[in-house]
Every structure is written in C-alpha cells, then in structure tokens.
Design a protein around this motif. Sequence first.
Motif, short mmCIF file in Angstrom:
data_model
loop_
_atom_site.label_atom_id
_atom_site.label_comp_id
_atom_site.label_asym_id
_atom_site.label_seq_id
_atom_site.Cartn_x
_atom_site.Cartn_y
_atom_site.Cartn_z
N ASN A 82 0.86 -1.18 0.00
CA ASN A 82 0.00 0.00 0.00
C ASN A 82 0.90 1.23 0.00
N GLY A 83 0.34 2.38 -0.36
CA GLY A 83 1.19 3.56 -0.35
C GLY A 83 0.48 4.82 -0.78
N GLU A 84 1.26 5.77 -1.27
CA GLU A 84 0.73 7.08 -1.63
C GLU A 84 -0.38 7.00 -2.67
N ALA A 85 -0.29 6.03 -3.55
CA ALA A 85 -1.29 5.90 -4.62
C ALA A 85 -2.40 4.94 -4.26
N GLY A 86 -2.47 4.53 -3.00
CA GLY A 86 -3.50 3.60 -2.57
C GLY A 86 -3.06 2.16 -2.70
N PRO A 87 -3.99 1.22 -2.64
CA PRO A 87 -3.63 -0.21 -2.75
C PRO A 87 -2.91 -0.47 -4.07
N PHE A 88 -1.80 -1.17 -3.99
CA PHE A 88 -1.01 -1.43 -5.21
C PHE A 88 -0.97 -2.91 -5.57
N MET A 89 -0.55 -3.73 -4.66
CA MET A 89 -0.35 -5.15 -4.95
C MET A 89 -1.33 -5.96 -4.10
N ILE A 90 -2.23 -6.68 -4.77
CA ILE A 90 -3.24 -7.49 -4.08
C ILE A 90 -3.14 -8.91 -4.60
N MET A 91 -3.27 -9.89 -3.72
CA MET A 91 -3.16 -11.28 -4.13
C MET A 91 -4.29 -12.09 -3.52
N LYS A 115 -5.71 -15.36 -1.77
CA LYS A 115 -5.05 -16.25 -0.82
C LYS A 115 -4.78 -17.64 -1.40
N ASP A 116 -5.51 -18.00 -2.46
CA ASP A 116 -5.21 -19.28 -3.13
C ASP A 116 -4.10 -19.13 -4.17
N GLU A 117 -3.54 -17.91 -4.31
CA GLU A 117 -2.41 -17.59 -5.17
C GLU A 117 -2.73 -17.70 -6.66
N LYS A 118 -4.01 -17.79 -6.99
CA LYS A 118 -4.39 -17.89 -8.41
C LYS A 118 -4.38 -16.54 -9.11
N ASN A 119 -4.69 -15.48 -8.37
CA ASN A 119 -4.81 -14.16 -8.97
C ASN A 119 -3.92 -13.15 -8.26
N ILE A 120 -3.17 -12.41 -9.06
CA ILE A 120 -2.34 -11.32 -8.55
C ILE A 120 -2.76 -10.05 -9.28
N MET A 121 -3.09 -9.02 -8.50
CA MET A 121 -3.58 -7.77 -9.08
C MET A 121 -2.62 -6.63 -8.74
N LEU A 122 -2.16 -5.92 -9.77
CA LEU A 122 -1.26 -4.78 -9.61
C LEU A 122 -1.97 -3.54 -10.16
N THR A 123 -2.25 -2.56 -9.33
CA THR A 123 -2.98 -1.39 -9.80
C THR A 123 -2.08 -0.39 -10.53
N GLY A 124 -0.76 -0.62 -10.51
CA GLY A 124 0.18 0.25 -11.21
C GLY A 124 0.86 -0.47 -12.35
N HIS A 125 2.00 0.09 -12.77
CA HIS A 125 2.67 -0.40 -13.98
C HIS A 125 4.17 -0.60 -13.75
N LEU A 126 4.53 -1.61 -13.00
CA LEU A 126 5.97 -1.88 -12.82
C LEU A 126 6.65 -2.23 -14.13
N GLU A 127 5.90 -2.63 -15.14
CA GLU A 127 6.50 -3.00 -16.42
C GLU A 127 6.89 -1.79 -17.27
N TYR A 128 6.45 -0.58 -16.88
CA TYR A 128 6.69 0.60 -17.70
C TYR A 128 8.17 0.89 -17.89
N ASP A 129 8.51 1.42 -19.07
CA ASP A 129 9.85 1.95 -19.31
C ASP A 129 10.00 3.29 -18.58
N ALA A 130 11.23 3.78 -18.51
CA ALA A 130 11.48 5.05 -17.83
C ALA A 130 10.72 6.20 -18.48
N THR A 131 10.53 6.15 -19.80
CA THR A 131 9.93 7.29 -20.51
C THR A 131 8.43 7.14 -20.77
N THR A 132 7.81 6.05 -20.33
CA THR A 132 6.41 5.81 -20.69
C THR A 132 5.48 6.88 -20.15
#
Length: 301
Positions: free
Chosen positions: A213-222, A224-241
């Motif tokens: 969690n952080g400044e932008a609100g909930p970020f990483m949610i999973m 409990k059965d580990e089937k679904n992982i939800m990321l509300t942001g974009h860790l995959e983004y390039d530096a210039t995106t």
Amino acid sequence: MPINIPRKMPAREILEEEKIFIMDEDRAVTQDIRPLNILILNLMPEKQKTEVQLLRLLGNTPLQVNVSFLHMATHQSKTVSKTHLDEFYTTFSEVENKYFDGMIITGAPVEHLPFQEVTYWEELKEIMEWTKSRVTSTMHICWGAQAALYYHYGIDKYELKEKCSGIYEHELLYPKLKLVRGFDDVFLAPHSRNTSVSQLEIEEHPELLLVSNGEAGPFMIMSKDEKNIMLTGHLEYDATTLAEEYERDLNKGISIQPPENYFPNNDHTKKPLHAWRSHSYLLFSNWLNYYVYQETPYEWK
C-alpha cells in the motif's frame, strides 16, 4: 534460459539489442525440457511497446518460457495493424481448449467506462472465468487488476478527482511473502490511472491479501489461493512511458498536471530516471518461479 517468440516479431530486434536471451521455435523444439507456457492478453493501445516491456521481464529467469499473445475478437484495434495481430496474436476461441501455466492481463484505456459498457466485457468475463480451471496463476495489471477485482470478488472501482500519474512510494505489508521476496520494505512504482479501488473493501474481503500500500492507494493485491495477482500500477513501464503519456494528453488538449515525483527537479524537459527497474524484474521472476513454475503440473490433465 530464453523466451520463445516468433522469429519475425518486431520486439525481437529490440530485445536482442538489450541482450535478452530469446529463442525461436526451431531451436526451442530441440530443448529436452518442459517450458512454461504463458499467455498474454494485451489490451494496451500501443501493443508493440507493451510486448517489449513484458517480454523483457519474462526473459530474465533461468526458465524457458513460451509466450503467446491474445487479442479480443470482439474489439477492433485502431492503433495496431491487422497484419500484426493476424501474424503474432490469437483469439480466445483458438486457445480455450488449452492449458497455460501463467497468464498476464494488461491494462486498457477504458477505465472511464463502467465495466458493463466496455465493448469486450462479456468476452473478458468468459476469459477470466476460463482462467479458474485452465491457468495456474494470472497476473492482472492496472485496469486489468480492477476488472479482476470486480469480476472475481465484487469490488468495484471508483473515479478519482484527478488522474493518478507519477512514481509513488509503497510499503510492504507482508515482506515474507514469496511474491515480494527480495523487495525493499519501501519501493517505488509507476501509476497511471483515473480510477482506484477501496483499501477497506480489499482488507475486509476474506479471499484477498493486500500485499503493499502507499501514496497511490492499494497497489499489490493477491488472492489467498495464489491464483490471482492484481497490480494497480505499472511496474512493467519503461522510464519514458509516463512522459510519453503526458505529452500525448497535452497534444489532445487535456488539462493535466505533470506526473508526480517523476521528472528530475520537476522539470519536464529532463529525462526521467528508471527508479523501479530492479523491483520490476524481481516481481516477474518471483511470480514465474514461485506461483507458476513451482505450482503448475508437469502434465495438464
């Protein structure tokens, strides 16, 4: 080990320049191993940029990964050629009888719409239901994460007063979790969205774990059965995106503030720094290793 992608795919040249180990089908079939099969539903408008971003991260582990790309049959893309889609993508009807070790559902520029008004919502619902029995673990990104939270767990998104765009600090709530093994207690991640989800609803939902969690609100949610992982942001983004998105919005005449905590000294003429790269690689490596490779059956029934 490499990622296996088609020989003529445009992303190949960029990845080779970056020394990402890639392999074509001719060589892959000579390897006496069981590769991981990953399906990517690419809903982003600039599909080729997203291909490179995700393939770069998937190619940074000791595992051999076969990657297939999926597009919506019920939606006609205006930003990528039909030739590209016909050559390098498939549709759900062509894969629905197959099993996949992992799947990625990307973000999409449709967050201003209620889910039911998205033209391909019914098709996406069918795909998300299919993942329950045909995919070991699914990673959902940005709008894809919000769609998963709504479909699987009944948690709706809500509109923000101003767009959340920038690089934000996040705190790990479960640092011993395998998904974030190797993460710093506090880390940075890009966000670019006009909607968010409720932290309270996530914390009160019995099937979900709020991982960070952080400044932008909930970020990483999973789940409990580990089937679904939800990321509300974009860790995959390039530096210039984010800079490219900012310029795009300005050119459209949209009144928007520069991405927060992004340009050096808040000067949009200066090149942004890639301050989240290491955690991007860690996240995808941990997902592939702990939630896909170590959980998927060697032979699907």
